[in-house]
Design a protein around this motif. Structure first.
Motif, PDB file in Angstrom:
ATOM      1  N   ALA A  75      -6.699   9.461  -7.949  1.00 36.33           N
ATOM      2  CA  ALA A  75      -7.897   8.843  -7.380  1.00 36.33           C
ATOM      3  C   ALA A  75      -9.132   9.320  -8.143  1.00 36.33           C
ATOM      4  N   ARG A  76     -10.113   8.454  -8.205  1.00 36.08           N
ATOM      5  CA  ARG A  76     -11.367   8.798  -8.859  1.00 36.08           C
ATOM      6  C   ARG A  76     -12.511   8.195  -8.060  1.00 36.08           C
ATOM      7  N   THR A  77     -13.717   8.524  -8.400  1.00 35.94           N
ATOM      8  CA  THR A  77     -14.881   8.035  -7.659  1.00 35.94           C
ATOM      9  C   THR A  77     -14.896   6.505  -7.624  1.00 35.94           C
ATOM     10  N   GLY A  78     -14.916   5.965  -6.431  1.00 34.89           N
ATOM     11  CA  GLY A  78     -14.962   4.521  -6.263  1.00 34.89           C
ATOM     12  C   GLY A  78     -13.611   3.847  -6.289  1.00 34.89           C
ATOM     13  N   GLU A  83      -4.282   3.917  -4.229  1.00 37.50           N
ATOM     14  CA  GLU A  83      -3.277   4.012  -3.170  1.00 37.50           C
ATOM     15  C   GLU A  83      -2.412   2.764  -3.055  1.00 37.50           C
ATOM     16  N   GLU A  84      -2.602   1.795  -3.955  1.00 39.17           N
ATOM     17  CA  GLU A  84      -1.699   0.651  -4.022  1.00 39.17           C
ATOM     18  C   GLU A  84      -0.565   0.973  -5.001  1.00 39.17           C
ATOM     19  N   ILE A  85       0.618   0.431  -4.728  1.00 39.45           N
ATOM     20  CA  ILE A  85       1.749   0.683  -5.620  1.00 39.45           C
ATOM     21  C   ILE A  85       1.435   0.204  -7.034  1.00 39.45           C
ATOM     22  N   THR A  86       0.697  -0.900  -7.142  1.00 39.13           N
ATOM     23  CA  THR A  86       0.354  -1.427  -8.471  1.00 39.13           C
ATOM     24  C   THR A  86      -0.581  -0.490  -9.243  1.00 39.13           C
ATOM     25  N   ASP A  87      -1.264   0.416  -8.548  1.00 34.17           N
ATOM     26  CA  ASP A  87      -2.131   1.376  -9.239  1.00 34.17           C
ATOM     27  C   ASP A  87      -1.334   2.367 -10.081  1.00 34.17           C
ATOM     28  N   PHE A 135       1.788  13.053  -2.470  1.00 31.39           N
ATOM     29  CA  PHE A 135       0.369  12.863  -2.153  1.00 31.39           C
ATOM     30  C   PHE A 135      -0.528  13.602  -3.140  1.00 31.39           C
ATOM     31  N   GLY A 136      -0.017  14.695  -3.715  1.00 28.27           N
ATOM     32  CA  GLY A 136      -0.791  15.377  -4.738  1.00 28.27           C
ATOM     33  C   GLY A 136      -1.084  14.465  -5.911  1.00 28.27           C
ATOM     34  N   ILE A 137      -0.097  13.686  -6.330  1.00 25.74           N
ATOM     35  CA  ILE A 137      -0.299  12.752  -7.440  1.00 25.74           C
ATOM     36  C   ILE A 137      -1.279  11.654  -7.045  1.00 25.74           C
ATOM     37  N   ILE A 138      -1.151  11.128  -5.827  1.00 27.00           N
ATOM     38  CA  ILE A 138      -2.090  10.095  -5.370  1.00 27.00           C
ATOM     39  C   ILE A 138      -3.515  10.640  -5.382  1.00 27.00           C
ATOM     40  N   ASN A 184       0.851  -1.188   0.000  1.00 30.42           N
ATOM     41  CA  ASN A 184       0.000   0.000   0.000  1.00 30.42           C
ATOM     42  C   ASN A 184       0.887   1.238   0.000  1.00 30.42           C
ATOM     43  N   LEU A 185       0.687   2.127  -0.962  1.00 28.60           N
ATOM     44  CA  LEU A 185       1.566   3.283  -1.134  1.00 28.60           C
ATOM     45  C   LEU A 185       1.512   4.221   0.061  1.00 28.60           C
ATOM     46  N   LYS A 186       0.305   4.464   0.590  1.00 32.12           N
ATOM     47  CA  LYS A 186       0.182   5.362   1.737  1.00 32.12           C
ATOM     48  C   LYS A 186       0.872   4.767   2.975  1.00 32.12           C
ATOM     49  N   ARG A 187       0.744   3.468   3.164  1.00 39.93           N
ATOM     50  CA  ARG A 187       1.401   2.833   4.311  1.00 39.93           C
ATOM     51  C   ARG A 187       2.928   2.844   4.144  1.00 39.93           C
ATOM     52  N   MET A 188       3.370   2.644   2.898  1.00 38.50           N
ATOM     53  CA  MET A 188       4.809   2.729   2.635  1.00 38.50           C
ATOM     54  C   MET A 188       5.337   4.127   2.936  1.00 38.50           C
ATOM     55  N   LEU A 189       4.566   5.145   2.547  1.00 37.37           N
ATOM     56  CA  LEU A 189       4.983   6.519   2.812  1.00 37.37           C
ATOM     57  C   LEU A 189       4.961   6.842   4.296  1.00 37.37           C
TER      58      LEU A 189
END
Length: 500
Positions: free
Chosen positions: A358-361, A365-369, A351-354, A297-302
């Motif tokens: 992101a989009r509706t639904g 936030e996963e690295i694979t995204d 975080f701006g890029i994350i 998870n990208l947020k958890r990694m950060l």
């Protein structure tokens, strides 16, 4: 009677408080689902406050107000200016994300963000234990509410509860330590406490006992090991816009309160708090980097990345004082301030890029995204790559120079123990490079995931701010001298004021 300087020292805080209340009232009549009027008024207010703080900082004056309870100095003015800009950028990035997730039913995101910023200002300006604690509580109470802003989201509510419980415990540690200092020295004034401790008329055991609790409370706010347990869960569970809000501007307040308490108030106890900071720095670098390697998870990694970055900041804070040698504060604390500013700048871009992906639904936030991001948007991929290189400390981006400044401060001490810490920090940075560069590899060499939209749609204002954000991360690495000089000059004023 309160003199003119007292009011002058808190003009920015008064402006921020008044406008936060006005915007909250104006928002009651706003019907737009995008909260356009509230958003524009908030950005204008933050821009005006940042400009006022910049004017104060350029003048370079230091003055106290309200019976020495608050101080206006270049360090504080620059930190408040940068905190205001960071909050502006956060709102620009996060507005679309919040609207898509029904977080703009009211104007709470903007008004609570301004009250959190007001708490940051009070912490930065505080020259009294009670004022510092009041600012801390104002900031954290606003942050609790922001994390729980998605009231119908179980994950966000859980993160808010964890943040509240653990933060309350840490606030208790800090308050207990401050009360011990008050009991030992008989004063709540930071400068008076400095003089009382320097006189060596105070029981040292009582001071050290209180110091342990103060350092524990500060370590929680920084997210340093072993008080880091809240950070990964809150970063991952909070809405991404709120994760950025609590992970960017508040770092300036955490740095400032460390300077106000540990340096301006407790510098005569440096030998005692240096040992604690050294252990926390080692733990933060070790745990943060090793745990981040295992994250998907990208947020958890950060979050774990933040823990390791705070390890570097702690190394800079402890490098200024060397037994038997003149105070190396101007360079070491200047390097710490430079590190805090550049870390926040890079965090905003990441975080701006994350947020913009992101989009509706879907949270993205996963690295694979991020797979194949370069094929979908070379701009976003380029800014993210520059930011990852910066966090890893790869030249020529600004993160390299920030880490180099900390290492130079450690080497300048000519202490064997500090040199060993510098070598350890470099080794841990090599570990960190693995998970940062993994993100770059995924963006440039992996194929896009099935179902991902070919084009990335982002508001024009967010794209412009993101471009400027990424350019600054690169340009400040190529030409870091101006910002480093600014930080050292700001810290020089703090050093001159010690014991006065």
């Amino acid at each position: 009677m309160i003199d003119k300087l007292s009011w002058l020292s808190v003009y920015p805080e008064i402006m921020l408080l008044v406008m936060a209340c006005v915007i909250a009232l104006v928002d009651l009549g706003v019907k737009s689902p995008q909260r356009t009027l509230t958003y524009v008024l908030t950005l204008l207010t933050l821009a005006a406050v940042a400009a006022l703080e910049a004017v104060y900082a350029v003048k370079g004056n230091t003055f106290y107000g309200f019976g020495n309870m608050v101080v206006s100095d270049p360090m504080g003015n620059w930190l408040k200016c940068f905190a205001s800009i960071a909050m502006m950028v956060t709102l620009v990035y996060g507005r679309g994300y919040a609207a898509d997730r029904d977080m703009l039913r009211g104007g709470e995101l903007f008004t609570l963000g301004m009250f959190a910023l007001l708490g940051i200002f009070v912490m930065i300006s505080g020259n009294n234990f009670l004022v510092l604690y009041m600012g801390l509580e104002l900031m954290t109470l606003s942050s609790y509410a922001l994390v729980a802003l998605r009231r119908d989201n179980v994950t966000a509510t859980e993160a808010a509860m964890k943040y509240f419980v653990l933060s309350a415990m840490a606030s208790g540690f800090l308050l207990y330590g401050l009360s011990m200092m008050y009991g030992a020295t008989g004063s709540l004034d930071v400068n008076e406490v400095y003089r009382a401790i320097a006189s060596r008329q105070v029981n040292h055991q009582v001071l050290v006992f209180g110091l342990v609790f103060i350092v524990a409370g500060l370590a929680f706010k920084l997210g340093a090991v072993p008080f880091h347990m809240w950070l990964p869960d809150v970063y991952q569970g909070a809405p991404t816009a709120i994760t950025l809000l609590i992970g960017a501007a508040p770092q300036f307040a955490a740095f400032a309160i460390c300077i106000r308490l540990l340096v301006q108030g407790l510098l005569p106890l440096a030998i005692d708090w240096q040992q604690m900071l050294a252990l926390m720095a080692i733990g933060s670098l070790l745990v943060g980097n090793l745990a981040a390697v295992a994250q998907t998870n990208l947020k958890r990694m950060l979050a774990f990345s933040t823990i390791s970055q705070m390890g570097f900041l702690l190394l800079a804070l402890l490098a200024a004082v060397v037994p038997g040698r003149p105070l190396n504060a101007e360079y070491a604390y200047g390097a710490a301030m430079f590190y805090a500013i550049t870390y926040v700048l890079t965090t905003l871009a990441v975080f701006g890029i994350i947020l913009l992906l992101a989009r509706t639904g879907h949270e993205s936030e996963e690295i694979t995204d991020l797979a194949g991001l370069n094929q979908r948007s070379p701009l976003f991929a380029g800014v993210m790559a520059i930011s990852m290189f910066s966090l890893a400390g790869v030249p020529p981006v600004v993160g390299f120079y920030a880490k180099l400044g900390v290492l130079q401060a450690l080497m300048a001490s000519q202490q064997t123990s500090y040199i060993v810490l510098a070598v350890f920090a470099v080794l841990m940075s090599l570990v960190g490079a693995f998970y940062y560069l993994r993100v770059v590899k995924v963006m440039y060499f992996d194929a896009p995931n099935v179902g991902m939209p070919a084009a990335i749609v982002a508001p024009a204002d967010a794209r412009v701010v993101l471009s400027i954000n990424g350019a600054l991360v690169l340009l400040l690495g190529v030409m870091p001298g101006g910002l480093m000089t600014l930080c050292q000059q700001a810290i020089a004023g703090v050093v001159k004021s010690l014991g006065t």
